[in-house]
Design a protein around this motif. Structure first.
Motif, PDB file in Angstrom:
ATOM      1  N   ASP A  71       0.829  -1.209   0.000  1.00  0.00           N
ATOM      2  CA  ASP A  71       0.000   0.000   0.000  1.00  0.00           C
ATOM      3  C   ASP A  71       0.862   1.256   0.000  1.00  0.00           C
ATOM      4  OD1 ASP A  71      -2.328  -1.418  -0.081  1.00  0.00           O
ATOM      5  OD2 ASP A  71      -2.810  -1.206   2.043  1.00  0.00           O
ATOM      6  N   LYS A  74       2.467   1.637  -3.593  1.00  0.00           N
ATOM      7  CA  LYS A  74       1.524   1.876  -4.685  1.00  0.00           C
ATOM      8  C   LYS A  74       0.783   3.193  -4.548  1.00  0.00           C
ATOM      9  CE  LYS A  74       0.672  -3.038  -5.645  1.00  0.00           C
ATOM     10  NZ  LYS A  74      -0.360  -4.118  -5.631  1.00  0.00           N
ATOM     11  N   GLY A  75       1.063   3.926  -3.477  1.00  0.00           N
ATOM     12  CA  GLY A  75       0.399   5.207  -3.291  1.00  0.00           C
ATOM     13  C   GLY A  75      -1.010   5.104  -2.748  1.00  0.00           C
ATOM     14  N   VAL A  76      -1.416   3.891  -2.313  1.00  0.00           N
ATOM     15  CA  VAL A  76      -2.771   3.708  -1.784  1.00  0.00           C
ATOM     16  C   VAL A  76      -2.965   4.514  -0.506  1.00  0.00           C
ATOM     17  CG1 VAL A  76      -4.415   2.009  -0.894  1.00  0.00           C
ATOM     18  CG2 VAL A  76      -2.946   1.436  -2.833  1.00  0.00           C
ATOM     19  N   ASP A  78      -1.630   7.318   0.313  1.00  0.00           N
ATOM     20  CA  ASP A  78      -1.847   8.727  -0.020  1.00  0.00           C
ATOM     21  C   ASP A  78      -3.290   8.988  -0.443  1.00  0.00           C
ATOM     22  OD1 ASP A  78       0.799   9.354   0.518  1.00  0.00           O
ATOM     23  OD2 ASP A  78       1.449   8.943  -1.537  1.00  0.00           O
ATOM     24  N   ARG A  79      -3.890   8.055  -1.173  1.00  0.00           N
ATOM     25  CA  ARG A  79      -5.294   8.219  -1.574  1.00  0.00           C
ATOM     26  C   ARG A  79      -6.210   8.153  -0.369  1.00  0.00           C
ATOM     27  NH1 ARG A  79      -3.557   5.036  -6.053  1.00  0.00           N
ATOM     28  NH2 ARG A  79      -4.449   3.128  -5.181  1.00  0.00           N
ATOM     29  N   PHE A  80      -5.884   7.268   0.567  1.00  0.00           N
ATOM     30  CA  PHE A  80      -6.702   7.182   1.784  1.00  0.00           C
ATOM     31  C   PHE A  80      -6.648   8.490   2.564  1.00  0.00           C
ATOM     32  CE2 PHE A  80      -6.067   2.319   1.959  1.00  0.00           C
ATOM     33  CZ  PHE A  80      -7.179   2.133   1.154  1.00  0.00           C
ATOM     34  N   ARG A  81      -5.494   9.143   2.556  1.00  0.00           N
ATOM     35  CA  ARG A  81      -5.351  10.384   3.310  1.00  0.00           C
ATOM     36  C   ARG A  81      -6.239  11.495   2.754  1.00  0.00           C
ATOM     37  NH1 ARG A  81      -1.188  10.519   6.855  1.00  0.00           N
ATOM     38  NH2 ARG A  81       0.417   8.906   6.711  1.00  0.00           N
ATOM     39  N   SER A  82      -6.578  11.392   1.479  1.00  0.00           N
ATOM     40  CA  SER A  82      -7.428  12.410   0.874  1.00  0.00           C
ATOM     41  C   SER A  82      -8.911  12.189   1.152  1.00  0.00           C
ATOM     42  CB  SER A  82      -7.196  12.451  -0.644  1.00  0.00           C
ATOM     43  OG  SER A  82      -7.644  11.241  -1.241  1.00  0.00           O
ATOM     44  N   MET A  83      -9.244  11.061   1.756  1.00  0.00           N
ATOM     45  CA  MET A  83     -10.641  10.730   2.033  1.00  0.00           C
ATOM     46  C   MET A  83     -11.029  11.187   3.437  1.00  0.00           C
ATOM     47  SD  MET A  83     -10.826   6.872   0.450  1.00  0.00           S
ATOM     48  CE  MET A  83     -10.392   6.552  -1.261  1.00  0.00           C
ATOM     49  N   ASN A  87      -6.919   8.661  10.070  1.00  0.00           N
ATOM     50  CA  ASN A  87      -5.679   7.993   9.671  1.00  0.00           C
ATOM     51  C   ASN A  87      -5.521   6.641  10.366  1.00  0.00           C
ATOM     52  OD1 ASN A  87      -4.882  10.011   7.932  1.00  0.00           O
ATOM     53  ND2 ASN A  87      -3.683  11.111   9.463  1.00  0.00           N
ATOM     54  N   SER A 241       3.503  11.272   5.974  1.00  0.00           N
ATOM     55  CA  SER A 241       2.985  12.404   5.208  1.00  0.00           C
ATOM     56  C   SER A 241       3.912  13.614   5.242  1.00  0.00           C
ATOM     57  CB  SER A 241       1.604  12.811   5.726  1.00  0.00           C
ATOM     58  OG  SER A 241       1.683  13.217   7.098  1.00  0.00           O
TER      59      SER A 241
END
Length: 242
Positions: A71, A74-76, A78-83, A87, A241
């Protein structure tokens, strides 16, 4: 996050099956191939099964460690952090899925233990207490694995870290008594947190190798490990982050 991890089981059933079968193979191998010549008062199978249950709680961490590192790469994350989500949900969801799989693995191992002649003699309360100690030990080992996975950072480094679990696991009284080892080695084995859990579980099951008074150590050791590695893992995750 937990549902996401459980969905991976459906897409990768082979990995789940291998994780369940591997400790069963170890149990049968030590029970029938290696353990036949060992003399343990009360029967080697009754000594071995609780030890293998404890050993199973230390193995299989590579699945969680690989998932975390994949994760990350693959940058997953980082995508979760935008949701709009906490955390902590990323790590807690992963740990919840792992604990569910560990509970299933314990159930399978206990069933195999029954099949080869092992029986708990501590009653329902002893059985539930032993399972609780085993899952507590797994929870502590899990957060050690999560922290080490984030330190490693790459899936290929996880294998090197996972190798360290083997000497820790087998440097315990899971499959052999400390009395059968050289004096200095037996002392090291007795201080292993896994040995404390295995001894306490044997006592709760009413089997050979159990000693009263080890339950408190089987509770304190995992709590100490959690107290160290849980905040380290959370701090490391927050620092990703930056």
């Amino acid at each position: 996050m937990t549902r996401r991890e459980l969905a991976h089981w459906a897409r990768q059933p082979v990995q789940v099956v291998v994780g369940l079968v591997f400790p069963v193979m170890l149990l049968l191998m030590f029970g029938y191939l290696v353990g036949g010549g060992r003399e343990v008062e009360g029967g080697y199978v009754d000594y071995l099964v609780p030890g293998m249950l404890a050993l199973t709680m230390a193995f299989g961490l590579e699945g969680t460690m690989l998932a975390v590192t994949q994760d990350l790469n693959k940058g997953v994350i980082d995508r979760f952090r935008s949701m709009p989500m906490a955390n902590s949900a990323v790590l807690v969801g992963r740990s919840a899925a792992d604990m569910l799989q560990s509970a299933v693995g314990l159930t399978v191992m206990i069933g195999v233990g029954y099949a080869i002649g092992w029986r708990p003699h501590g009653g329902v309360s002893g059985l539930l207490g032993a399972v609780g100690l085993l899952l507590l030990f797994r929870f502590a080992m899990l957060w050690i694995g999560i922290h080490l996975a984030m330190v490693a950072g790459k899936p290929e480094l996880v294998q090197a870290v996972q190798i360290l679990v083997w000497p820790i696991g087998f440097l315990s009284n899971a499959i052999a008594t400390p009395e059968s080892m050289p004096g200095w080695l037996g002392t090291v084995v007795e201080w292993n947190p896994m040995s404390q859990t295995a001894t306490a579980v044997r006592d709760l099951f009413g089997g050979p190798g159990g000693e009263p008074g080890h339950v408190w150590a089987a509770v304190v050791w995992p709590l100490v490990l959690l107290g160290v590695f849980f905040p380290l893992a959370v701090r490391r995750f927050r620092g990703l982050s930056k």
